[in-house]
Write an enzyme that holds these catalytic residues in place. Structure first.
Site, PDB file in Angstrom:
ATOM      1  N   GLY A  96      -4.062  -5.225   3.543  1.00 41.06           N
ATOM      2  CA  GLY A  96      -4.732  -3.954   2.881  1.00 41.06           C
ATOM      3  C   GLY A  96      -6.059  -3.660   3.397  1.00 41.06           C
ATOM      4  O   GLY A  96      -6.842  -2.720   2.601  1.00 41.06           O
TER       5      GLY A  96
ATOM      6  N   HIS B 257       6.765   1.932  -1.101  1.00 40.38           N
ATOM      7  CA  HIS B 257       6.647   0.953   0.123  1.00 40.38           C
ATOM      8  C   HIS B 257       7.894   0.132   0.009  1.00 40.38           C
ATOM      9  O   HIS B 257       8.271  -0.661  -1.019  1.00 40.38           O
ATOM     10  CB  HIS B 257       5.369  -0.235  -0.310  1.00 40.38           C
ATOM     11  CG  HIS B 257       5.326  -1.111   0.756  1.00 40.38           C
ATOM     12  ND1 HIS B 257       4.520  -1.387   1.633  1.00 40.38           N
ATOM     13  CD2 HIS B 257       6.265  -2.196   0.730  1.00 40.38           C
ATOM     14  CE1 HIS B 257       4.708  -2.466   2.570  1.00 40.38           C
ATOM     15  NE2 HIS B 257       5.786  -2.941   2.195  1.00 40.38           N
TER      16      HIS B 257
ATOM     17  N   GLU C  55      -3.003   7.884  10.969  1.00 42.58           N
ATOM     18  CA  GLU C  55      -1.437   8.020  10.551  1.00 42.58           C
ATOM     19  C   GLU C  55      -1.572   9.342   9.601  1.00 42.58           C
ATOM     20  O   GLU C  55      -2.744   9.501   8.867  1.00 42.58           O
ATOM     21  CB  GLU C  55      -0.901   7.167   9.747  1.00 42.58           C
ATOM     22  CG  GLU C  55      -0.072   6.199  10.443  1.00 42.58           C
ATOM     23  CD  GLU C  55       0.301   5.069   9.572  1.00 42.58           C
ATOM     24  OE1 GLU C  55       0.466   5.062   8.511  1.00 42.58           O
ATOM     25  OE2 GLU C  55       0.862   3.995  10.325  1.00 42.58           O
TER      26      GLU C  55
ATOM     27  N   TYR D 163      -1.326  11.023   6.171  1.00 39.17           N
ATOM     28  CA  TYR D 163      -1.239  10.215   4.900  1.00 39.17           C
ATOM     29  C   TYR D 163       0.028  11.009   4.027  1.00 39.17           C
ATOM     30  O   TYR D 163      -0.041  12.157   3.787  1.00 39.17           O
ATOM     31  CB  TYR D 163      -2.595  10.658   3.846  1.00 39.17           C
ATOM     32  CG  TYR D 163      -2.593  10.277   2.733  1.00 39.17           C
ATOM     33  CD1 TYR D 163      -2.788   8.796   2.408  1.00 39.17           C
ATOM     34  CD2 TYR D 163      -2.667  11.005   1.466  1.00 39.17           C
ATOM     35  CE1 TYR D 163      -2.783   8.205   1.282  1.00 39.17           C
ATOM     36  CE2 TYR D 163      -2.503  10.604   0.163  1.00 39.17           C
ATOM     37  CZ  TYR D 163      -2.644   9.169   0.083  1.00 39.17           C
ATOM     38  OH  TYR D 163      -2.633   8.847  -1.167  1.00 39.17           O
TER      39      TYR D 163
ATOM     40  N   ASN E 134       5.607  -7.584   9.680  1.00 39.42           N
ATOM     41  CA  ASN E 134       4.854  -8.880   9.655  1.00 39.42           C
ATOM     42  C   ASN E 134       5.950  -9.803  10.072  1.00 39.42           C
ATOM     43  O   ASN E 134       7.156  -9.966   9.716  1.00 39.42           O
ATOM     44  CB  ASN E 134       4.791  -8.786   7.929  1.00 39.42           C
ATOM     45  CG  ASN E 134       3.718  -8.105   7.557  1.00 39.42           C
ATOM     46  OD1 ASN E 134       2.651  -7.660   8.240  1.00 39.42           O
ATOM     47  ND2 ASN E 134       3.818  -7.791   6.236  1.00 39.42           N
TER      48      ASN E 134
ATOM     49  N   ARG F 158       6.092 -13.102   9.892  1.00 42.84           N
ATOM     50  CA  ARG F 158       6.207 -14.413   9.128  1.00 42.84           C
ATOM     51  C   ARG F 158       7.024 -14.250   7.892  1.00 42.84           C
ATOM     52  O   ARG F 158       7.333 -13.208   7.354  1.00 42.84           O
ATOM     53  CB  ARG F 158       4.451 -14.383   8.868  1.00 42.84           C
ATOM     54  CG  ARG F 158       4.241 -13.227   7.829  1.00 42.84           C
ATOM     55  CD  ARG F 158       2.647 -13.418   7.557  1.00 42.84           C
ATOM     56  NE  ARG F 158       1.851 -12.009   7.084  1.00 42.84           N
ATOM     57  CZ  ARG F 158       2.401 -11.690   5.943  1.00 42.84           C
ATOM     58  NH1 ARG F 158       3.083 -11.967   4.872  1.00 42.84           N
ATOM     59  NH2 ARG F 158       1.832 -10.334   5.574  1.00 42.84           N
TER      60      ARG F 158
ATOM     61  N   LYS G   9      -6.605   3.429  10.195  1.00 39.29           N
ATOM     62  CA  LYS G   9      -6.187   2.201   9.987  1.00 39.29           C
ATOM     63  C   LYS G   9      -6.758   1.270  11.110  1.00 39.29           C
ATOM     64  O   LYS G   9      -6.819   1.777  12.372  1.00 39.29           O
ATOM     65  CB  LYS G   9      -4.644   1.763   9.961  1.00 39.29           C
ATOM     66  CG  LYS G   9      -4.094   2.498   8.698  1.00 39.29           C
ATOM     67  CD  LYS G   9      -2.329   2.159   8.956  1.00 39.29           C
ATOM     68  CE  LYS G   9      -1.834   2.550   7.602  1.00 39.29           C
ATOM     69  NZ  LYS G   9      -0.496   2.168   7.562  1.00 39.29           N
TER      70      LYS G   9
HETATM   71  P1  ADP Z   1       2.772  -9.688   1.963  1.00 39.24           P
HETATM   72  O1  ADP Z   1       3.465  -8.393   2.540  1.00 39.24           O
HETATM   73  O2  ADP Z   1       3.510 -11.136   2.416  1.00 39.24           O
HETATM   74  O3  ADP Z   1       2.697  -9.500   0.661  1.00 39.24           O
HETATM   75  P2  ADP Z   1       0.144  -9.467   2.285  1.00 39.24           P
HETATM   76  O4  ADP Z   1      -0.333  -8.361   2.903  1.00 39.24           O
HETATM   77  O5  ADP Z   1      -0.052  -9.707   0.632  1.00 39.24           O
HETATM   78  O6  ADP Z   1       1.380 -10.023   2.672  1.00 39.24           O
HETATM   79  O7  ADP Z   1      -0.677 -10.728   2.708  1.00 39.24           O
HETATM   80  C1  ADP Z   1      -0.345 -12.210   2.461  1.00 39.24           C
HETATM   81  C2  ADP Z   1      -1.545 -13.057   2.424  1.00 39.24           C
HETATM   82  O8  ADP Z   1      -2.180 -12.872   3.688  1.00 39.24           O
HETATM   83  C3  ADP Z   1      -2.673 -12.478   1.367  1.00 39.24           C
HETATM   84  O9  ADP Z   1      -3.380 -13.496   1.026  1.00 39.24           O
HETATM   85  C4  ADP Z   1      -3.550 -11.670   2.426  1.00 39.24           C
HETATM   86  O10 ADP Z   1      -4.813 -11.588   1.921  1.00 39.24           O
HETATM   87  C5  ADP Z   1      -3.426 -12.260   3.656  1.00 39.24           C
HETATM   88  N1  ADP Z   1      -3.506 -11.681   4.788  1.00 39.24           N
HETATM   89  C6  ADP Z   1      -2.690 -10.887   5.484  1.00 39.24           C
HETATM   90  N2  ADP Z   1      -2.686 -10.236   6.404  1.00 39.24           N
HETATM   91  C7  ADP Z   1      -4.085 -10.801   6.970  1.00 39.24           C
HETATM   92  C8  ADP Z   1      -4.883 -10.653   8.016  1.00 39.24           C
HETATM   93  N3  ADP Z   1      -4.705  -9.618   8.883  1.00 39.24           N
HETATM   94  N4  ADP Z   1      -6.059 -11.108   7.795  1.00 39.24           N
HETATM   95  C9  ADP Z   1      -6.394 -11.837   6.904  1.00 39.24           C
HETATM   96  N5  ADP Z   1      -5.667 -12.191   5.665  1.00 39.24           N
HETATM   97  C10 ADP Z   1      -4.386 -11.482   5.652  1.00 39.24           C
HETATM   98  P1  ADP Z   2      -1.572  -3.826   6.064  1.00 39.90           P
HETATM   99  O1  ADP Z   2      -1.487  -4.245   7.362  1.00 39.90           O
HETATM  100  O2  ADP Z   2      -2.759  -3.980   5.424  1.00 39.90           O
HETATM  101  O3  ADP Z   2      -0.494  -4.353   4.924  1.00 39.90           O
HETATM  102  P2  ADP Z   2       0.002  -1.467   5.877  1.00 39.90           P
HETATM  103  O4  ADP Z   2      -0.034  -0.411   7.382  1.00 39.90           O
HETATM  104  O5  ADP Z   2       1.314  -2.246   5.735  1.00 39.90           O
HETATM  105  O6  ADP Z   2      -1.081  -2.323   6.230  1.00 39.90           O
HETATM  106  O7  ADP Z   2      -0.379  -0.495   4.555  1.00 39.90           O
HETATM  107  C1  ADP Z   2      -0.639  -1.021   3.288  1.00 39.90           C
HETATM  108  C2  ADP Z   2      -0.292  -0.180   2.287  1.00 39.90           C
HETATM  109  O8  ADP Z   2      -1.032   1.241   2.612  1.00 39.90           O
HETATM  110  C3  ADP Z   2       1.214   0.568   2.032  1.00 39.90           C
HETATM  111  O9  ADP Z   2       1.883  -0.328   1.601  1.00 39.90           O
HETATM  112  C4  ADP Z   2       0.918   1.676   1.388  1.00 39.90           C
HETATM  113  O10 ADP Z   2       0.909   1.722   0.172  1.00 39.90           O
HETATM  114  C5  ADP Z   2      -0.277   2.283   2.152  1.00 39.90           C
HETATM  115  N1  ADP Z   2      -0.038   3.158   3.283  1.00 39.90           N
HETATM  116  C6  ADP Z   2      -0.261   2.646   4.537  1.00 39.90           C
HETATM  117  N2  ADP Z   2      -0.040   3.725   5.341  1.00 39.90           N
HETATM  118  C7  ADP Z   2       0.156   4.704   4.722  1.00 39.90           C
HETATM  119  C8  ADP Z   2       0.173   6.218   5.016  1.00 39.90           C
HETATM  120  N3  ADP Z   2       0.682   6.504   6.269  1.00 39.90           N
HETATM  121  N4  ADP Z   2       0.323   7.195   4.027  1.00 39.90           N
HETATM  122  C9  ADP Z   2       0.211   6.726   2.705  1.00 39.90           C
HETATM  123  N5  ADP Z   2       0.080   5.328   2.074  1.00 39.90           N
HETATM  124  C10 ADP Z   2      -0.142   4.526   3.259  1.00 39.90           C
HETATM  125 MG    MG Z   3       1.618  -4.179   5.292  1.00 39.53          MG
END
Ligand code: ADP
Ligand code: ADP
Ligand code: MG
Length: 451
Positions: free
Chosen positions: A165, A208, A200, A202, A290, A292, A158
């Protein structure tokens, strides 16, 4: 309370914030790109300022133009929404320097939690369970193989500053590590401006589960229960619900306590979400926070009756939380479908265009958050999410039935939408039994499983 607030975002979340301001009798300023001159959020605001050309980097991410718009219009506060500048410590700091209140936590807390390696370390030290993984940024392939060997494959790579994502990779063996590590680093650098990555363990079939928290400036912290966001496409949420079918009242209490502890550990301010993964044995692990408002906040609002955006603004204005944990009630069940202008059957390929017909569902227990109406143009420049349909009912099965009826009655013409795809999820036998994990879409939405 503020007299005037600027909303530094577009689409449904901008409209949502403008509506909260109207209730609080705050004057509003919208900002818009050249592609959004006719957008709904511009029409809803008292004033509007153009902040640049269509690409995000030139407009909705343009710190100088947004701050200037606030100064010129005399806005005392800026609400960043989600995405865009909402998790930019640099932007929050620029606001602080210009004596504009940023509706969110202080810049140093955004920076601390935005660095996921630092966030993991902080919460581990605070006694919150964290997904097993590297304790620091991983420097090279040798170190990565060493850590992965201790954790056991598969592992996840990550980005330390990752989000949305993006840049998440699964590594199944030591051979894969070399090329994947380089690729992940390059991707992280391009997307987030830093090539720092970490590992991390997996988790094979997690849910989630995230917890909404609210914290005022006097150190009062409460939680508003969990949201189950396991229905994801490429780590992006597509449907969320609360309560989670997998969370008992005792697990809810423990999740809530962990989330509050996480917020207290960093002296958190304003609204935030603590994200966890829940394994099949009911153990949960922190993944990130998050700092926000979140896309899926309405399901929590439907259950608790708390207007989270209003609380954000009140807290930013220095008012104290007048909600008490013991008086927060979780009533019924709520589901949110994120309707995208995209084709669910073709890898969610975006479907931009002009909306020629638009009829949103309405009725008891139905809420639609959108920035789109008849005649709106869905631009290629922005996120394809055009509406969130949220349905509440006393029971989960009732909420599903209400959502099915709402989506069947929704009319969107001119662009393709994920409404048919969402209806397939709602009709899926595994979903209806609440048997979901983060692999639901790829494993359970195949023709064989759907019968
Ligand atoms: P939530 O947990 O609120 O559903 P998301 O991960 O779906 O958050 O992100 C919400 C919005 O912000 C989406 O449009 C996503 O593409 C954007 N976003 C979130 N984190 C980032 C980031 N670090 N850089 C760019 N876009 C981001
Ligand atoms: P982002 O900042 O892009 O939202 P997250 O760390 O919140 O990233 O992870 C986004 C998604 O990826 C999680 O909701 C889950 O579906 C998957 N994920 C993240 N970490 C793990 C893990 N250690 N093992 C399995 N799935 C994971
Ligand atoms: Mg997340």
């Amino acid at each position: 309370m503020f007299e005037k607030l600027l909303v530094a975002n577009r689409g449904e979340i901008a409209c949502r914030i403008l509506q909260a301001c109207r209730e609080l009798k705050i004057q509003t300023v919208a900002v818009y790109s050249e592609a959004d001159a006719d957008a709904l959020h511009v029409q809803l605001a008292d004033e509007a300022v153009c902040i640049g050309p269509p690409p995000n980097k030139d407009s909705y991410l343009n710190v100088a133009n947004i701050i200037s718009a606030a100064v010129i219009t005399g806005a005392e506060a800026i609400h960043p929404g989600y995405g865009n500048l909402s998790e930019s410590a640099t932007f929050a700091e620029a606001c602080e320097k210009c004596k504009i209140t940023f509706v969110g936590p202080p810049a140093h807390i955004i920076a601390r939690m935005g660095d996921k390696v630092e966030a993991r370390r902080t919460l581990r030290e605070a006694g919150v369970p964290v997904v097993p993984g590297s304790s620091d940024v991983v420097r090279d392939v040798r170190e990565a193989r060493e850590v992965a060997g201790e954790l056991g494959y598969p592992v996840m790579i990550k980005a330390a500053l990752g989000g949305g994502g993006t840049g998440i990779r699964i590594i199944h063996n030591a051979e894969q590590m070399g090329p994947s590590l380089d690729a992940a680093r390059a991707e992280a650098r391009a997307a987030f401006g830093s090539g720092d990555i970490y590992l991390e363990k997996y988790l094979p079939e997690p849910r989630h589960i995230e917890v909404q928290v609210l914290a005022d400036n006097e150190g009062n912290v409460i939680h508003l229960g969990e949201r189950d966001c396991s229905i994801q496409y490429r780590h992006q949420k597509l449907l969320e619900e609360t309560p989670s079918p997998a969370v008992s009242s005792s697990l809810r209490r423990r999740l809530g306590e962990a989330a509050v502890k996480a917020a207290q550990a960093v002296d958190y301010r304003n609204a935030g979400t603590v994200e966890f993964l829940l394994d099949q044995r009911g153990k949960f692990y922190f993944i990130e926070m998050n700092t926000r408002i979140q896309v899926e906040h309405p399901v929590t609002e439907m259950l608790t009756g708390v207007d989270i955006v209003r609380e954000q603004i009140r807290i930013a204005a220095g008012e104290h939380l007048d909600l008490e944990q013991g008086k927060i009630w979780f009533n019924g069940h709520a589901i949110e479908c994120r309707i995208l202008a995209a084709d669910g059957d073709r890898g969610f390929a975006p479907s931009p265009g002009r909306v020629t017909r638009w009829e949103a569902p309405a009725g008891p227990g139905i809420r639609v958050d959108t920035g789109v109406g008849p005649g709106s143009t869905i631009s290629v420049y922005y996120d394809p999410m055009i509406a969130k349909v949220i349905c509440w009912e006393q029971t989960r099965s009732g909420a599903i039935a209400r959502m099915e009826a709402a989506l069947r009655g929704m009319v969107v013409e001119g662009v393709r939408t994920t409404i048919p795809y969402h209806l397939r999820i709602l009709g899926n036998a595994y979903f209806r039994r609440g048997e979901v994990d983060t692999h639901f879409l790829e494993r359970r939405m195949t023709p064989a499983e759907e019968g």
